[in-house]
Scaffold this motif. Structure first.
Motif, PDB file in Angstrom:
ATOM      1  N   LEU A   1      17.322  21.710  36.781  1.00 54.78           N
ATOM      2  CA  LEU A   1      16.708  20.916  37.830  1.00 54.78           C
ATOM      3  C   LEU A   1      16.104  19.680  37.192  1.00 54.78           C
ATOM      4  O   LEU A   1      15.638  19.715  36.072  1.00 54.78           O
ATOM      5  CB  LEU A   1      15.611  21.741  38.499  1.00 54.78           C
TER       6      LEU A   1
ATOM      7  N   PHE B   1       6.061  25.944  39.671  1.00 52.13           N
ATOM      8  CA  PHE B   1       6.999  25.069  38.991  1.00 52.13           C
ATOM      9  C   PHE B   1       8.147  25.880  38.393  1.00 52.13           C
ATOM     10  O   PHE B   1       9.328  25.600  38.642  1.00 52.13           O
ATOM     11  CB  PHE B   1       6.251  24.289  37.904  1.00 52.13           C
TER      12      PHE B   1
ATOM     13  N   GLN C   1      16.141  27.813  41.822  1.00 50.94           N
ATOM     14  CA  GLN C   1      17.224  26.859  42.042  1.00 50.94           C
ATOM     15  C   GLN C   1      18.542  27.341  41.431  1.00 50.94           C
ATOM     16  O   GLN C   1      19.611  27.172  42.013  1.00 50.94           O
ATOM     17  CB  GLN C   1      16.901  25.500  41.397  1.00 50.94           C
ATOM     18  N   GLU C   2      18.377  27.952  40.238  1.00 48.87           N
ATOM     19  CA  GLU C   2      19.574  28.310  39.464  1.00 48.87           C
ATOM     20  C   GLU C   2      20.528  29.241  40.238  1.00 48.87           C
ATOM     21  O   GLU C   2      21.682  28.881  40.446  1.00 48.87           O
ATOM     22  CB  GLU C   2      19.179  28.936  38.134  1.00 48.87           C
TER      23      GLU C   2
ATOM     24  N   LEU D   1       7.958  22.887  45.658  1.00 45.46           N
ATOM     25  CA  LEU D   1       7.619  22.305  44.362  1.00 45.46           C
ATOM     26  C   LEU D   1       6.858  21.003  44.579  1.00 45.46           C
ATOM     27  O   LEU D   1       5.844  20.731  43.927  1.00 45.46           O
ATOM     28  CB  LEU D   1       8.904  22.052  43.566  1.00 45.46           C
TER      29      LEU D   1
ATOM     30  N   GLU E   1      17.303  26.038  49.110  1.00 47.55           N
ATOM     31  CA  GLU E   1      17.188  25.004  48.093  1.00 47.55           C
ATOM     32  C   GLU E   1      16.156  23.949  48.534  1.00 47.55           C
ATOM     33  O   GLU E   1      15.285  23.547  47.770  1.00 47.55           O
ATOM     34  CB  GLU E   1      18.562  24.355  47.889  1.00 47.55           C
TER      35      GLU E   1
ATOM     36  N   ALA F   1      28.048  32.268  34.849  1.00 45.76           N
ATOM     37  CA  ALA F   1      28.618  31.486  35.959  1.00 45.76           C
ATOM     38  C   ALA F   1      28.857  30.056  35.520  1.00 45.76           C
ATOM     39  O   ALA F   1      29.896  29.459  35.806  1.00 45.76           O
ATOM     40  CB  ALA F   1      27.664  31.529  37.146  1.00 45.76           C
TER      41      ALA F   1
ATOM     42  N   ARG G   1      22.155  27.590  43.179  1.00 46.70           N
ATOM     43  CA  ARG G   1      23.227  26.687  42.801  1.00 46.70           C
ATOM     44  C   ARG G   1      24.533  27.468  42.595  1.00 46.70           C
ATOM     45  O   ARG G   1      25.594  27.087  43.090  1.00 46.70           O
ATOM     46  CB  ARG G   1      22.821  25.963  41.512  1.00 46.70           C
ATOM     47  N   SER G   2      24.373  28.611  41.893  1.00 47.23           N
ATOM     48  CA  SER G   2      25.578  29.421  41.657  1.00 47.23           C
ATOM     49  C   SER G   2      26.164  29.930  42.953  1.00 47.23           C
ATOM     50  O   SER G   2      27.390  29.905  43.160  1.00 47.23           O
ATOM     51  CB  SER G   2      25.236  30.615  40.755  1.00 47.23           C
TER      52      SER G   2
ATOM     53  N   ARG H   1      17.459  25.598  28.700  1.00 47.36           N
ATOM     54  CA  ARG H   1      16.690  26.839  28.821  1.00 47.36           C
ATOM     55  C   ARG H   1      17.558  27.988  28.354  1.00 47.36           C
ATOM     56  O   ARG H   1      18.448  28.454  29.058  1.00 47.36           O
ATOM     57  CB  ARG H   1      16.248  27.051  30.259  1.00 47.36           C
TER      58      ARG H   1
ATOM     59  N   LEU I   1      32.225  27.632  34.937  1.00 42.27           N
ATOM     60  CA  LEU I   1      32.376  26.326  35.584  1.00 42.27           C
ATOM     61  C   LEU I   1      32.725  25.251  34.551  1.00 42.27           C
ATOM     62  O   LEU I   1      33.527  24.352  34.800  1.00 42.27           O
ATOM     63  CB  LEU I   1      31.099  25.927  36.327  1.00 42.27           C
TER      64      LEU I   1
ATOM     65  N   SER J   1      10.242  27.672  41.113  1.00 38.19           N
ATOM     66  CA  SER J   1      11.190  26.843  41.843  1.00 38.19           C
ATOM     67  C   SER J   1      12.378  26.454  40.973  1.00 38.19           C
ATOM     68  O   SER J   1      13.498  26.359  41.460  1.00 38.19           O
ATOM     69  CB  SER J   1      10.506  25.622  42.452  1.00 38.19           C
ATOM     70  N   HIS J   2      12.095  26.257  39.657  1.00 36.88           N
ATOM     71  CA  HIS J   2      13.228  26.004  38.767  1.00 36.88           C
ATOM     72  C   HIS J   2      14.166  27.208  38.725  1.00 36.88           C
ATOM     73  O   HIS J   2      15.375  27.077  38.863  1.00 36.88           O
ATOM     74  CB  HIS J   2      12.736  25.707  37.342  1.00 36.88           C
ATOM     75  N   ASP J   3      13.549  28.379  38.513  1.00 35.48           N
ATOM     76  CA  ASP J   3      14.363  29.574  38.340  1.00 35.48           C
ATOM     77  C   ASP J   3      15.078  29.949  39.631  1.00 35.48           C
ATOM     78  O   ASP J   3      16.163  30.509  39.606  1.00 35.48           O
ATOM     79  CB  ASP J   3      13.497  30.739  37.846  1.00 35.48           C
TER      80      ASP J   3
ATOM     81  N   LYS K   1      25.959  28.592  45.883  1.00 35.26           N
ATOM     82  CA  LYS K   1      26.615  27.502  46.617  1.00 35.26           C
ATOM     83  C   LYS K   1      27.969  27.148  45.997  1.00 35.26           C
ATOM     84  O   LYS K   1      28.988  27.041  46.671  1.00 35.26           O
ATOM     85  CB  LYS K   1      25.708  26.264  46.623  1.00 35.26           C
ATOM     86  N   ILE K   2      27.933  26.949  44.671  1.00 32.20           N
ATOM     87  CA  ILE K   2      29.155  26.481  44.022  1.00 32.20           C
ATOM     88  C   ILE K   2      30.263  27.531  44.117  1.00 32.20           C
ATOM     89  O   ILE K   2      31.411  27.239  44.435  1.00 32.20           O
ATOM     90  CB  ILE K   2      28.887  26.081  42.558  1.00 32.20           C
ATOM     91  N   TYR K   3      29.861  28.801  43.875  1.00 33.90           N
ATOM     92  CA  TYR K   3      30.909  29.837  43.858  1.00 33.90           C
ATOM     93  C   TYR K   3      31.448  30.134  45.253  1.00 33.90           C
ATOM     94  O   TYR K   3      32.611  30.476  45.437  1.00 33.90           O
ATOM     95  CB  TYR K   3      30.437  31.092  43.126  1.00 33.90           C
TER      96      TYR K   3
ATOM     97  N   PRO L   1      24.432  20.016  38.988  1.00 37.97           N
ATOM     98  CA  PRO L   1      24.349  19.811  40.438  1.00 37.97           C
ATOM     99  C   PRO L   1      24.677  21.094  41.192  1.00 37.97           C
ATOM    100  O   PRO L   1      25.064  22.085  40.592  1.00 37.97           O
ATOM    101  CB  PRO L   1      25.416  18.737  40.699  1.00 37.97           C
ATOM    102  N   SER L   2      24.483  21.024  42.513  1.00 34.13           N
ATOM    103  CA  SER L   2      24.702  22.253  43.269  1.00 34.13           C
ATOM    104  C   SER L   2      25.934  22.187  44.177  1.00 34.13           C
ATOM    105  O   SER L   2      26.059  22.968  45.098  1.00 34.13           O
ATOM    106  CB  SER L   2      23.439  22.585  44.072  1.00 34.13           C
ATOM    107  N   THR L   3      26.809  21.230  43.920  1.00 30.06           N
ATOM    108  CA  THR L   3      28.121  21.289  44.607  1.00 30.06           C
ATOM    109  C   THR L   3      29.211  21.302  43.553  1.00 30.06           C
ATOM    110  O   THR L   3      29.015  20.793  42.440  1.00 30.06           O
ATOM    111  CB  THR L   3      28.343  20.081  45.546  1.00 30.06           C
ATOM    112  N   LEU L   4      30.291  21.892  43.927  1.00 29.74           N
ATOM    113  CA  LEU L   4      31.405  22.079  42.998  1.00 29.74           C
ATOM    114  C   LEU L   4      31.929  20.752  42.484  1.00 29.74           C
ATOM    115  O   LEU L   4      32.092  20.552  41.275  1.00 29.74           O
ATOM    116  CB  LEU L   4      32.538  22.859  43.710  1.00 29.74           C
TER     117      LEU L   4
END
Lengths: 744, 163
Positions: free
Chosen positions: B108, A531, A538-539, A585, A578, B27, A542-543, B78, B31, A534-536, A545-547, B129-132
């Motif tokens: 999440l 658990f 994800q973080e 999870l 992801e 990061a 996400r960065s 967190r 954002l 998978s949370h950690d 992907k977004i960046y 979320p995971s998209t910009l």
């Protein structure tokens, strides 16, 4: 004739000159008292027998004959002198012939006599004197009176009822025992009343006929019942004879006795012999020499001898095998001492020589003086019983052998819960005293926290006769620590569902318990880890992907074609990862629901799953259909995951040649619901049908079909949780049918 | 700052909104700044990357009458040190900032985090979320929350008047 004799003598005596004549001598020799008087009753003559009878010598011419006597009639009334037969005769009156009188002499002695007086007359017919002959009847009278007295004494002393009844039923006489029987009543209350009143109604008419018969002159006997004045019934037996009185009337004289006791004894004896005859046990009686005196039907059946063959023979000769001959003298000796032999198990021989296991109970028989005259012997065939007993001993031995060879502790207890056996393992483990079967024997080594629960469970089971399984800790004296055991107890019942025994085991589950605990902790840790991980995970994804998006958006002018491609790989990798983390999870959480399964409506669940798959279904233009689905006791989320994964796969792996169709149905089979999800997709090579349910197992690369290889693993994990099964049947190129079972 | 401010929101007063951001991911901080710029929210952003220090900061401004007003707390669930829950409950326990709107942020989808947010009376909840494009929506959320708590702009003016 005696009177005639006196009349005959008169002429002779009158003719005599004097008393001294030879004739007078003759008269004196006559053994009958004779005397004569003048008309006034004065004595004129008497013979010697008269002197002897009267006890004195009277004076002639002076004394009246009987003046010195006291005279009585037979019934005892005094008779005055002027009423004496002689006095009456002299007065010219008629005299009763044969009158029996008693006279008392001056010395007090008495005698009985009958006077036969006659008168002397002159020519003119005047009475000139009398002559009387006195016949001494003392001897006869005494004999008669003795007889009467004897009769009276007999009647009064007999215990039987003696009675005299008139023809019309009037009771004329009854002795005291008789009065006691019908009453008790006094003679005054009974005599003169009708005897019919005391006869029981049912016998009254019979008794009347009997009475009339006897009074008609015929002897006879009769049994009848009377009802005493207090209502008590007696059964009577009478022996009657007619008695004819002098006047010709006939009465009924009877001796009657009470046979109530005898009748009861007869009935009891009949009953007893019926019981003896109907008994399944052989019942035999014998005398003190061992000679058979009675032999019932079962004895015939059991030993093969008929009663005729057995009676008169000795038991020793008939029944006792040669090697047991010494038993009979012992038994007879004990009987002579008045002892009883109870349930003596031995062997006897049948007529055909075969041997028989029997149980003997022998009791002395005493006569009415208490003297032992023989014995009654009840013999029961215990051949079957013995056989069962032998089997029981053998099976008990086998059980113990088995129990001792088992690694578990084994115990048994009676139906009331009292322990009666432990196997060797128990003594090895506890070092317990071999005679200790008390509750303390096991409570002593039980963990204090488990004591109450264990006690309650055991006593409740004894009460309810239900088996149970329980876990508790016993002290391990060798390792100085508590060990976990699983205790089970099972009632052993007879055909009548009565508990005859409790059988229990205690199995050492300490290691299993430890492993279980460790496993539980490990699982919990793993779940927590998965658990958090998978949370950690994800973080950073996400960065990334977004960046990478932001990089392309803001700096596209500075990026070459190759750099843009690399950034797109970067994003694709992050997206796949992801999905992996998300599915992983889900996999770890697939069986997380511990709450009791509620009832889920599979139709509703399917709807929800399809809604979630909405985009994919629309995109593929797939047709998803279903038959009516059941309600079932599973967690709705689990069922939804199953539908979602399987239908999602069906759509994902569709054939490019046709419109995808998926059909969902369920049917009940062997106590389970069997669900099927059938598609017309590309199918699965049978070589892979087993391992497609493995984690991360993929049959296609992500360029062909995107996927994490976790979906079917999640399905399997869910189905496993419900102790179900999941499998696939497929024809490559034609389609696949996934099936899974869930509880009803 | 690499984004160009396109202010669509005119502060009603002469000062920008005071926003505290408790977030340990640099990061995500960037954002959020991007989103604030994109939505033209004039603000003074104070960033603290540790829960314990965030609580210390709240304690300090609560006891200091000269401290500036706080218009919004952007709180990551967190955090190193004290967790987001603790920071939120400390804020609700202050005298001056008990009514301050709070946007809870989480990495999440997590039922337990949502529950914690509701329990401590967070104003709203934002799942990163995971998209910009999706991430930039936080700017709209911040705007809406600030507008809705507009009733307290008068208080903000008063505070300013006092200083």
């Amino acid at each position: 004739m005696t009177g005639d004799l006196a009349a005959f003598l008169i002429p002779f005596i009158s003719a005599a000159d004097s008393p001294e004549t030879a004739f007078a001598e003759l008269m004196d020799a006559v053994p009958v008292a004779i005397y004569m008087t003048d008309a006034y009753g004065r004595l004129t003559y008497f013979n010697r027998a008269a002197v002897k009878l009267s006890g004195r010598t009277p004076e002639i011419g002076t004394d009246k004959w009987c003046v010195t006597w006291k005279i009585y009639l037979a019934d005892g009334t005094p008779l005055p002198h002027d009423q004496c037969p002689m006095a009456l005769a002299l007065k010219g009156e008629d005299v009763q012939a044969g009158l029996e009188c008693m006279a008392e002499r001056p010395d007090g002695t008495r005698f009985w006599f009958t006077p036969y007086p006659a008168v002397l007359r002159d020519g003119a017919g005047r009475i000139t004197g009398g002559i009387n002959v006195l016949i001494d009847i003392t001897d006869r009278k005494n004999a008669q009176m003795r007889a009467t007295e004897q009769f009276r004494a007999i009647v009064e002393t007999t215990p039987e009822c003696v009675k005299i009844i008139a023809a019309d039923g009037t009771l004329l006489f009854m002795n005291p025992p008789g009065l006691e029987m019908i009453g008790p009543l006094s003679a005054e209350a009974a005599i003169g009343k009708s005897i019919y009143d005391v006869i029981a109604a049912k016998d009254r008419e019979r008794f009347r006929e009997f009475n009339e018969m006897v009074c008609g002159g015929t002897k006879g006997s009769l049994q009848f019942e009377i009802v005493g004045s207090k209502g008590k019934r007696h059964e009577m037996e009478t022996h009657a004879a007619p008695l004819r009185y002098a006047d010709g009337t006939i009465v009924h004289v009877a001796v009657t006795h009470d046979i109530t006791g005898r009748k009861r004894a007869e009935r009891e004896s009949l009953l007893l012999s019926a019981i003896v005859d109907s008994s399944d046990d052989a019942i035999i009686s014998k005398d003190l020499d061992g000679v058979v005196t009675s032999w019932n039907k079962s004895a015939e059946r059991l030993f093969g001898y008929t009663a005729e063959e057995a009676i008169g023979q000795t038991v020793a000769k008939l029944l006792i095998p040669n090697d047991r001959q010494e038993e009979e003298p012992n038994i007879l000796a004990r009987l002579r001492r008045g002892e009883r032999v109870d349930h003596f198990e031995t062997v006897r021989r049948r007529k055909d020589g075969s041997l028989l296991d029997i149980s003997l109970t022998i009791s002395p028989i005493r006569n009415d003086q208490g003297k032992i005259i023989g014995a009654s012997k009840i013999a029961r065939d215990i051949t079957e019983h013995k056989r069962i007993q032998r089997q029981l001993v053998e099976s008990e031995a086998r059980f113990r052998q088995l129990a001792d060879s088992m690694p578990q502790i084994v115990w048994t207890a009676g139906p009331d819960g009292h322990l009666d056996y432990y196997n060797e393992r128990w003594y090895e483990y506890t070092g317990c005293d071999r005679s200790d079967f008390s509750d303390a024997s096991w409570e002593r080594i039980l963990h204090p926290d488990d004591l109450q629960k264990t006690r309650d469970t055991w006593y409740a089971a004894v009460e309810s006769k239900e088996p149970y399984t329980i876990e508790y800790r016993f002290w391990d004296r060798k390792e100085n620590r508590w060990r976990w055991f699983m205790g089970r107890a099972l009632p052993v019942c007879d055909a009548g569902k009565n508990v005859v025994k409790w059988l229990g085991t205690s199995t050492d589950i300490d290691e299993q318990k430890c492993v279980e605990d460790q496993l539980r902790h490990a699982n919990a840790d793993l779940e927590q880890f998965a658990f958090s991980a998978s949370h950690d995970l994800q973080e950073p994804l996400r960065s990334i992907k977004i960046y990478s998006e932001l990089l392309v958006k803001r700096h596209s002018d500075k990026l070459q074609g190759e750099a843009l491609q690399y950034i797109s790989f970067l994003r694709g990798g992050a997206t796949r990862m992801e999905a992996l983390v998300r599915d992983l999870l889900m996999y770890t959480q697939a069986t997380k629901f511990d709450e009791p399964a509620e009832t889920a409506d599979a139709n509703e669940v399917l709807k929800a799953a399809l809604a979630n798959l909405g985009g994919a279904i629309v995109g593929s233009r797939a047709q998803v259909t279903s038959d009516g689905l059941p309600l079932l006791p599973v967690n709705a989320t689990h069922l939804q995951q199953l539908f979602q994964n399987l239908i999602g796969n069906a759509i994902k792996y569709c054939s490019p040649e046709r419109v995808p169709t998926v059909h969902v149905r369920a049917k009940q089979q062997n106590g389970f619901w069997v669900f099927s999800v059938a598609d017309n997709g590309i199918g699965i090579d049978p070589a892979y049908k087993e391992n497609i349910f493995g984690l991360f197992k993929r049959l296609h690369n992500s360029d062909e079909y995107a996927g994490t290889g976790i979906g079917l693993a999640i399905c399997k994990r869910i189905v496993d949780r419900y102790h179900g099964r999941i499998w696939v049947e497929s024809e490559p190129g034609r389609g696949s049918t996934f099936r899974f079972t869930l509880p009803v | 700052m690499f984004l160009h401010a396109r202010p669509y929101m005119e502060p009603t007063e002469m000062r920008p909104f005071e926003i505290l951001l408790a977030e340990d991911s640099q990061a995500d901080v960037e954002l959020i700044r991007e989103a604030l710029l994109e939505h033209g929210i004039p603000c003074s952003l104070k960033v603290i990357s540790d829960g314990t220090r965030a609580i210390e900061f709240l304690n300090k401004i609560d006891t200091d009458p000269k401290a500036p007003a706080l218009d919004l707390l952007l709180l990551d669930m967190r955090l190193p040190g004290s967790d987001g829950d603790e920071v939120l409950s400390r804020l609700r326990a202050t005298e001056r900032y008990a009514q301050t709107p709070v946007i809870m942020m989480t990495g999440l989808s997590s039922a337990s985090h949502k529950e914690g947010a509701v329990q401590h009376n967070a104003t709203t909840y934002f799942e990163k979320p995971s998209t910009l494009e999706e991430f930039m929506r936080i700017g709209a959320i911040i705007r809406r929350v600030l507008e809705q708590s507009g009733g307290r702009t008068a208080e903000r003016a008063k505070c300013k008047g006092a200083t």
